[in-house]
Design an enzyme around this catalytic site. Structure first.
Site, PDB file in Angstrom:
ATOM      1  N   ASP A  29      53.059  32.893  23.323  1.00  0.00           N
ATOM      2  CA  ASP A  29      54.473  33.272  23.360  1.00  0.00           C
ATOM      3  C   ASP A  29      55.307  32.028  22.999  1.00  0.00           C
ATOM      4  OD1 ASP A  29      57.064  33.940  24.019  1.00  0.00           O
ATOM      5  OD2 ASP A  29      56.587  34.713  26.024  1.00  0.00           O
ATOM      6  N   GLU A  79      48.983   2.526  22.221  1.00  0.00           N
ATOM      7  CA  GLU A  79      47.663   3.001  22.628  1.00  0.00           C
ATOM      8  C   GLU A  79      46.981   3.693  21.445  1.00  0.00           C
ATOM      9  OE1 GLU A  79      47.419   6.519  25.165  1.00  0.00           O
ATOM     10  OE2 GLU A  79      49.568   6.333  25.491  1.00  0.00           O
ATOM     11  N   CYS A 111      51.064   4.868  28.002  1.00  0.00           N
ATOM     12  CA  CYS A 111      52.470   4.942  27.566  1.00  0.00           C
ATOM     13  C   CYS A 111      53.342   3.885  28.226  1.00  0.00           C
ATOM     14  CB  CYS A 111      53.054   6.308  27.905  1.00  0.00           C
ATOM     15  SG  CYS A 111      52.241   7.638  27.068  1.00  0.00           S
ATOM     16  N   HIS A 233      60.063   8.722  31.199  1.00  0.00           N
ATOM     17  CA  HIS A 233      59.034   8.911  30.163  1.00  0.00           C
ATOM     18  C   HIS A 233      58.953  10.408  29.865  1.00  0.00           C
ATOM     19  CE1 HIS A 233      55.390   9.062  27.933  1.00  0.00           C
ATOM     20  NE2 HIS A 233      54.687   9.622  28.908  1.00  0.00           N
TER      21      HIS A 233
END
Ligand code: HMG
Length: 391
Positions: A29, A79, A111, A233
């Site tokens: 969906d 990373e 991160c 973040h």
């Protein structure tokens, strides 16, 4: 001495995948992505674009000749390394023609590491007030085709120039970090895509936020009332929204909650179109807030929540400098709207292409759209970069 962010640049790829097309192809969906994750589109890189080309493109947006003659440290947080030994910042240092007597390093912790890089830059300028440090967060977030992480991919780079008497934001001295050894998301050296405990990772993100926030408030004797905005973040905007909602306690008035909510809405404008850019995601949210908010003013304090799986989190704050908006770019949204839209079949081919190396370690590539810099070939296992004449 006031030390902080003097300039901020951003680069992403020239290709985009619309979430509604991905939803259709995966028989999902579309509202699961548009409302469940709050994502509209994600940036997709071809093989000729990597963390170096994105970083150089983001940096050249902000650096002038004087900066290039005075920068004495280049830190690239990532990373998505392209090499186990050589730092990607060395390529960037060369491509941008930064003066030779500079330190160039790469930093890693999922991160999170751009936040450590900013703090190191602050300490360095504190010791050497004439210094300028280029801090770059550059990543390509790639999961497997049809995996649960697939809709949360993305690519991009944020470049920040850190110096004394900054013209955008002052870095305050209030950082509080937390480390916990968990396996929520990691990428072994032999794998090109990460291993993910998806739902566990979202719980760890939220729990790290709450526990770091409680300790940060105690240590710095502040509360959310002291902040005009809070950036988080953004692996996908819905999780950051859940985070903000969790820290908005009942002591805030409706007006204060509305103000923080409005700031949050402007901080996710770019991420909704770009996706997760790992190390740069928090700073893309900051850029989105700065370039799109009409409510912010000089002296306002902005909270920052950095999270890197594994996991390290950190909260710190920034203070807006008078005239900061003169240092920002206009019409960034137009360049996002100009990216070439890929079909799902094109995305699957383009994003997962691997170099076809011959026995001497040579590979050449098709001509793809790129930013100001691109990877043109691999010669004897050496990556060859060029300034793009068409940019
Ligand atoms: P999933 O299987 O899509 O999860 O995986 P879901 O079924 O729970 O659905 C997601 C949301 O969509 C839910 O919202 C559903 O209700 C909603 P919630 O209940 O949580 O509010 N939903 C719908 N909404 C409207 N209409 C519908 C509909 N259907 C469902 N029809 C997951 C989601 C995040 C796990 C997956 O995308 C994933 O594994 N992503 C990668 C990992 C990740 O991003 N983790 C985030 C925290 S870790 C982190 O931030 C670090 C990271 O950036 C890496 C690093 O540090 O290096 C990832």
């Amino acid at each position: 001495m006031k030390i902080g962010i003097d300039k901020i640049g951003f680069a992403t790829s020239q290709y985009v995948l619309k979430m509604k097309d991905l939803a259709e192809a995966r028989h999902v969906d579309p509202e699961k992505y548009s409302k469940g994750l709050m994502l509209d589109a994600i940036s997709i890189t071809p093989i000729t674009e990597d963390i170096v080309t994105l970083a150089a493109t983001a940096s050249q947006e902000i650096l002038d000749d004087n900066d290039k003659a005075t920068i004495d440290m280049v830190i690239l947080a990532t990373e998505s390394s392209i090499d186990q030994s050589k730092a990607a910042s060395i390529y960037v240092h060369h491509l941008l023609d930064i003066q030779p007597f500079a330190r160039s390093i790469e930093m890693k912790e999922a991160c999170y590491s751009a936040t450590a890089a900013l703090d190191y830059a602050k300490l360095h300028v504190g010791m050497h007030p004439q210094s300028k440090v280029l801090v770059i967060a550059s990543d390509i977030a790639r999961y497997g085709i049809a995996s649960s992480g697939e809709p949360t991919q993305g690519a991009g780079s944020i470049a920040m120039l850190v110096k004394a008497d900054p013209r955008i934001l002052i870095l305050n001295h209030d950082n509080l970090a937390q480390t916990r050894d968990i396996m929520d998301f990691w990428r072994p050296n032999y794998s090109s895509t990460p291993c993910v405990n998806g739902i566990f990772s979202t719980k760890q993100y939220l729990d790290s936020l709450m526990t770091t926030w409680q300790e940060y408030q105690l240590k710095n004797k502040v509360s959310l009332k002291d902040f005009s905005a809070f950036c988080l973040h953004i692996p996908f905007p819905k999780l950051a929204l859940k985070g903000l909602t969790k820290i908005m306690d009942s002591s805030l008035t409706h007006e204060q909650k509305d103000k923080l909510q409005e700031a949050f809405d402007t901080s996710i404008i770019y991420s909704k179109q770009v996706g997760n850019i790992y190390t740069g995601s928090l700073y893309l949210s900051l850029l989105s807030l700065l370039e799109n908010s009409r409510a912010l003013k000089a002296g306002d304090k902005i909270g920052m929540f950095s999270y890197g799986s594994g996991a390290v989190s950190e909260i710190f704050s920034l203070e807006l400098v008078p005239g900061y908006h003169n240092m920002l770019k206009e019409n960034r949204f137009d360049s996002l709207a100009n990216r070439k839209v890929l079909s799902v079949a094109e995305y699957e081919e383009l994003f997962y292409e691997e170099p076809n190396l011959d026995s001497f370690g040579n590979a050449s590539f098709k001509d793809y759209l790129s930013g100001a810099y691109c990877l043109t070939a691999i010669n004897q296992h050496q990556r060859i970069y060029q300034k793009n004449d068409k940019s």
